[in-house]
Scaffold this motif. Structure first.
Motif, PDB file in Angstrom:
ATOM      1  N   GLN A 311       0.839  -1.232   0.036  1.00  0.00           N
ATOM      2  CA  GLN A 311      -0.039  -0.049  -0.031  1.00  0.00           C
ATOM      3  C   GLN A 311       0.873   1.133   0.150  1.00  0.00           C
ATOM      4  O   GLN A 311       0.701   2.254  -0.875  1.00  0.00           O
ATOM      5  N   ILE A 312       2.105   1.231   0.791  1.00  0.00           N
ATOM      6  CA  ILE A 312       2.996   2.292   0.708  1.00  0.00           C
ATOM      7  C   ILE A 312       3.505   2.616  -0.576  1.00  0.00           C
ATOM      8  O   ILE A 312       3.616   3.782  -1.160  1.00  0.00           O
ATOM      9  N   LEU A 313       3.981   1.523  -1.391  1.00  0.00           N
ATOM     10  CA  LEU A 313       4.401   1.642  -2.516  1.00  0.00           C
ATOM     11  C   LEU A 313       3.369   2.172  -3.545  1.00  0.00           C
ATOM     12  O   LEU A 313       3.941   2.911  -4.543  1.00  0.00           O
ATOM     13  N   HIS A 314       2.293   1.617  -3.456  1.00  0.00           N
ATOM     14  CA  HIS A 314       1.247   2.372  -4.410  1.00  0.00           C
ATOM     15  C   HIS A 314       0.850   3.935  -4.098  1.00  0.00           C
ATOM     16  O   HIS A 314       0.790   4.366  -5.026  1.00  0.00           O
ATOM     17  N   TRP A 315       0.928   4.162  -2.891  1.00  0.00           N
ATOM     18  CA  TRP A 315       0.692   5.618  -2.716  1.00  0.00           C
ATOM     19  C   TRP A 315       1.840   6.616  -3.263  1.00  0.00           C
ATOM     20  O   TRP A 315       1.737   7.552  -3.812  1.00  0.00           O
ATOM     21  N   VAL A 316       3.082   5.784  -3.110  1.00  0.00           N
ATOM     22  CA  VAL A 316       4.196   6.410  -3.657  1.00  0.00           C
ATOM     23  C   VAL A 316       4.002   6.840  -5.059  1.00  0.00           C
ATOM     24  O   VAL A 316       4.530   7.765  -5.788  1.00  0.00           O
ATOM     25  N   SER A 317       3.877   5.575  -5.689  1.00  0.00           N
ATOM     26  CA  SER A 317       3.828   5.638  -7.231  1.00  0.00           C
ATOM     27  C   SER A 317       2.667   6.628  -7.532  1.00  0.00           C
ATOM     28  O   SER A 317       2.730   7.159  -8.669  1.00  0.00           O
ATOM     29  N   LEU A 318       1.886   7.113  -6.801  1.00  0.00           N
ATOM     30  CA  LEU A 318       0.605   8.051  -7.066  1.00  0.00           C
ATOM     31  C   LEU A 318       0.945   9.443  -6.827  1.00  0.00           C
ATOM     32  O   LEU A 318       0.661  10.434  -7.667  1.00  0.00           O
ATOM     33  N   ALA A 515      -1.621   9.514   1.533  1.00  0.00           N
ATOM     34  CA  ALA A 515      -1.012   9.036   0.665  1.00  0.00           C
ATOM     35  C   ALA A 515       0.301   9.740   0.272  1.00  0.00           C
ATOM     36  O   ALA A 515       1.383   9.170   0.079  1.00  0.00           O
ATOM     37  N   GLU A 516       0.097  11.255   0.628  1.00  0.00           N
ATOM     38  CA  GLU A 516       1.595  12.105   0.360  1.00  0.00           C
ATOM     39  C   GLU A 516       2.493  11.733   1.506  1.00  0.00           C
ATOM     40  O   GLU A 516       3.705  11.830   1.195  1.00  0.00           O
ATOM     41  N   SER A 517       2.137  11.131   2.440  1.00  0.00           N
ATOM     42  CA  SER A 517       3.022  10.897   3.594  1.00  0.00           C
ATOM     43  C   SER A 517       3.897   9.745   3.471  1.00  0.00           C
ATOM     44  O   SER A 517       4.675   9.291   4.027  1.00  0.00           O
ATOM     45  N   ALA A 518       3.201   8.842   2.479  1.00  0.00           N
ATOM     46  CA  ALA A 518       3.928   7.352   2.013  1.00  0.00           C
ATOM     47  C   ALA A 518       5.358   7.765   1.782  1.00  0.00           C
ATOM     48  O   ALA A 518       6.168   6.875   1.888  1.00  0.00           O
ATOM     49  N   ASN A 519       5.685   8.657   1.044  1.00  0.00           N
ATOM     50  CA  ASN A 519       7.100   8.835   0.456  1.00  0.00           C
ATOM     51  C   ASN A 519       8.160   9.117   1.397  1.00  0.00           C
ATOM     52  O   ASN A 519       9.031   8.308   1.339  1.00  0.00           O
ATOM     53  N   ALA A 520       7.687   9.789   2.536  1.00  0.00           N
ATOM     54  CA  ALA A 520       8.792   9.913   3.850  1.00  0.00           C
ATOM     55  C   ALA A 520       8.525   8.506   4.647  1.00  0.00           C
ATOM     56  O   ALA A 520       9.637   8.117   5.005  1.00  0.00           O
ATOM     57  N   SER A 521       7.539   7.856   4.753  1.00  0.00           N
ATOM     58  CA  SER A 521       7.453   6.602   5.468  1.00  0.00           C
ATOM     59  C   SER A 521       8.320   5.656   4.748  1.00  0.00           C
ATOM     60  O   SER A 521       8.838   4.736   5.373  1.00  0.00           O
ATOM     61  N   LEU A 522       8.243   5.546   3.536  1.00  0.00           N
ATOM     62  CA  LEU A 522       8.842   4.381   2.637  1.00  0.00           C
ATOM     63  C   LEU A 522      10.493   4.492   2.874  1.00  0.00           C
ATOM     64  O   LEU A 522      10.946   3.512   3.233  1.00  0.00           O
ATOM     65  N   ILE A 523      10.896   5.728   3.019  1.00  0.00           N
ATOM     66  CA  ILE A 523      12.344   5.959   3.375  1.00  0.00           C
ATOM     67  C   ILE A 523      12.730   5.433   4.813  1.00  0.00           C
ATOM     68  O   ILE A 523      13.713   4.815   4.913  1.00  0.00           O
ATOM     69  N   ILE A 524      11.911   5.533   5.754  1.00  0.00           N
ATOM     70  CA  ILE A 524      11.919   5.020   7.078  1.00  0.00           C
ATOM     71  C   ILE A 524      11.944   3.801   6.936  1.00  0.00           C
ATOM     72  O   ILE A 524      12.583   3.131   7.672  1.00  0.00           O
ATOM     73  N   ILE A 525      11.139   3.081   6.287  1.00  0.00           N
ATOM     74  CA  ILE A 525      10.813   1.509   6.328  1.00  0.00           C
ATOM     75  C   ILE A 525      12.090   0.882   5.865  1.00  0.00           C
ATOM     76  O   ILE A 525      12.673  -0.106   6.286  1.00  0.00           O
ATOM     77  N   LEU A 526      12.512   1.394   4.662  1.00  0.00           N
ATOM     78  CA  LEU A 526      13.587   0.807   3.963  1.00  0.00           C
ATOM     79  C   LEU A 526      14.984   0.939   4.781  1.00  0.00           C
ATOM     80  O   LEU A 526      15.711   0.074   4.666  1.00  0.00           O
TER      81      LEU A 526
END
Length: 544
Positions: A311-318, A515-526
């Protein structure tokens, strides 16, 4: 005798710095205890009569719920992957650790979005099955939802420690149980589980301390706990003393958990005779049972990491085209620089403390130095309150002592106070890997170097640091990841209009920009996944 005199001589040069470092690290605890001597604030009576019972009830229920489910999920999966052969068992050994890289508050935002009207589940029901659902499919923005989110995020603490304990147990005991006619269920309950009890309770204690530290999940779900009460008293009511009283109660809860964990161990030992120990061998099961274990582990991994990560990846793609701009990359550099700088400082202070112990002829210093590791057990909100008060007092004293308009706020509301708070909070994270490195080096190596004419600095630089390089870098990495994820402490102490990846994700999510917050979240997760890979390797290397 000459060696002892030499050690005392060199140790005296380190003593002042060591005691000063310990005093600074213990500042939040001393501040909270000192401020309790003052009478409570104006809003304390109202809060005590109307809200305190709710804070206590919700916090206690949250602790008990997460403790139960982390025990259930962590111990069961640890026993499965340690004891049985089934399809994907080797893969699940490390896949089930990945949820540790998913901060609870990010998991909360993600699940809320997944179950919302515009989420993938409702979209599938509308578009594929022509079913209309009013509101969310499942309402998780409540106390049971918070228990669910924190449980699937924190169960790897129990899983990791339980799995390590199960792998270290001897096959001889299980063979003896089988010869006595006992089945696997009896062997697990009466032999394996009691022997792993210290590790299991230790994992539950770690998960419980993370629950007490959590702010993002409970705030977003509207669950009133002591952490949210501290924020409300400090920022909404402007009552510092009431926030201190709540912080003191929260600190008592933490020390109560640590005391219970210590008491349950007592003087008991759960160990097998190493002289007759055999490595644990995984047992084969019938195809039906094997695939059932695969299904259980797959479902848990799907719920705790795979589905929210997709879901995070989907939001980032959008949203990445409008979110990942120059300002966003500056945010990444600022956060990484803050985390790397804190990790480096923690590692340097840890080396100073541990090197003082190696030079010291006094055994009592080891117990005093343990003060440095208390910060990780104290919630971030408590540390922030305990640091903000003396920092404000110091700034006020400087403004009164120096001529007008010559000095502003030197510490409060600055990055310096924030870095210092991070050091207090995560000193134990960097301290223990470096301590493990020092323990592998005999003290006689240092004594021989100094007897050959090398001073203490040269001995540390030429001999000790190269030998503890792995622990030193591990400490920096672990602190780096924890600083990246830390939310409540950063929210309280950050400078005005200063953002990190964690606060950016929190602010955007609370403003309904999930959805916009997913970009920062993805970096934290990775970034959080990096130490997990090393951790799994270490467990396998130790238990081979």
């Amino acid at each position: 005798m000459e060696v002892a005199k030499l050690r005392i001589y060199w140790w005296n040069h380190w003593m002042t710095g060591t005691l000063l470092a310990l005093l600074l690290i213990a500042t939040p605890i001393f501040t909270i205890l000192f401020e309790l001597l003052h009478p409570p604030g104006e809003s304390w009576t109202h809060l005590r009569d109307t809200l305190l019972a709710g804070y206590f009830t919700n916090t206690l229920l949250l602790l008990l719920g997460v403790a139960f489910f982390t025990f259930l999920l962590g111990v069961s999966t640890a026993w499965m992957v340690s004891s049985y052969q089934f399809p994907g068992a080797r893969l699940f050994e490390w896949l089930l650790i990945l949820p540790l890289g998913f901060p609870g508050y990010i998991m909360a935002y993600t699940y809320t979005g997944m179950l919302d009207y515009s989420g993938p589940l409702q979209a599938f029901l509308r578009n594929r099955l022509d079913l209309q659902v009013v509101g969310s499919i499942v309402d998780i923005m409540n106390l049971p939802g918070a228990i669910f989110i924190l449980s699937i995020t924190l169960f790897p603490y129990v899983y990791l420690l339980s799995r390590a304990s199960f792998l270290q147990q001897s096959r001889t005991l299980q063979e003896a149980s089988a010869l006595l006619g006992r089945n696997d269920w009896y062997t697990f309950l009466r032999i394996a589980l009691p022997m792993a009890r210290p590790a299991i309770v230790g994992g539950i204690a770690l998960a419980s301390m993370e629950v007490l530290n959590d702010y993002g999940t409970v705030k977003y779900f509207g669950v009133s706990t002591f952490t949210t009460g501290i924020f409300r008293s400090w920022f909404s009511m402007g009552d510092v003393t009431t926030a201190i009283y709540l912080a003191a109660i929260l600190m008592l809860l933490v020390f109560g958990i640590l005391l219970l964990e210590s008491l349950q161990r007592g003087g008991r030992r759960f160990a097998s005779n190493k002289s007759v120990s055999k490595p644990l061998v995984k047992r084969r099961l019938s195809p039906r049972k094997s695939w059932m274990l695969t299904l259980i582990c797959s479902l848990l991994f799907f719920l705790s990491f795979f589905a929210p990560f997709l879901q995070i990846l989907h939001w980032v793609s959008l949203t990445y085209q409008e979110t990942m701009n120059g300002e966003f990359f500056r945010l990444i550099l600022r956060t990484f620089g803050l985390a790397a700088g804190t990790g480096g400082l923690v590692a340097i202070v840890s080396v100073i403390l541990l090197y003082s112990l190696r030079l010291s002829p006094f055994k009592w210093l080891k117990n005093v130095t343990r003060i440095a590791t208390l910060g990780y057990a104290i919630p971030g909100a408590v540390i922030a309150v305990g640091i903000m008060i003396p920092v404000l007092g110091l700034d006020r004293w400087l403004q009164e002592s120096l001529p007008a308009d010559t000095v502003g706020t030197l510490l409060s509301g600055t990055v310096y106070a924030l870095v210092f708070a991070y050091m207090v909070r995560f000193m134990a994270v960097g301290y223990h890997p470096i301590d493990a490195g020092f323990q592998k080096i005999g003290i006689h190596v240092n004594e021989a170097s100094r007897l050959l004419g090398n001073n203490n600095w040269k001995t540390l630089w030429k001999i000790d640091l190269p030998l503890i390089r792995a622990g030193f870098l591990s400490g920096i990495l672990l602190v780096f990841v924890d600083v990246l994820k830390e939310l409540p402490l950063t929210l309280i102490l950050r400078p005005f209009n200063y953002q990190t990846l964690a606060t950016k994700a929190f602010d955007m999510a609370t403003n309904e920009m999930i959805a916009e917050s997913a970009n920062a979240s993805l970096i934290i997760i990775l970034t959080g996944i990096l130490p997990i890979v090393f951790l799994n390797r270490m467990i396998r290397r130790v238990n081979l």
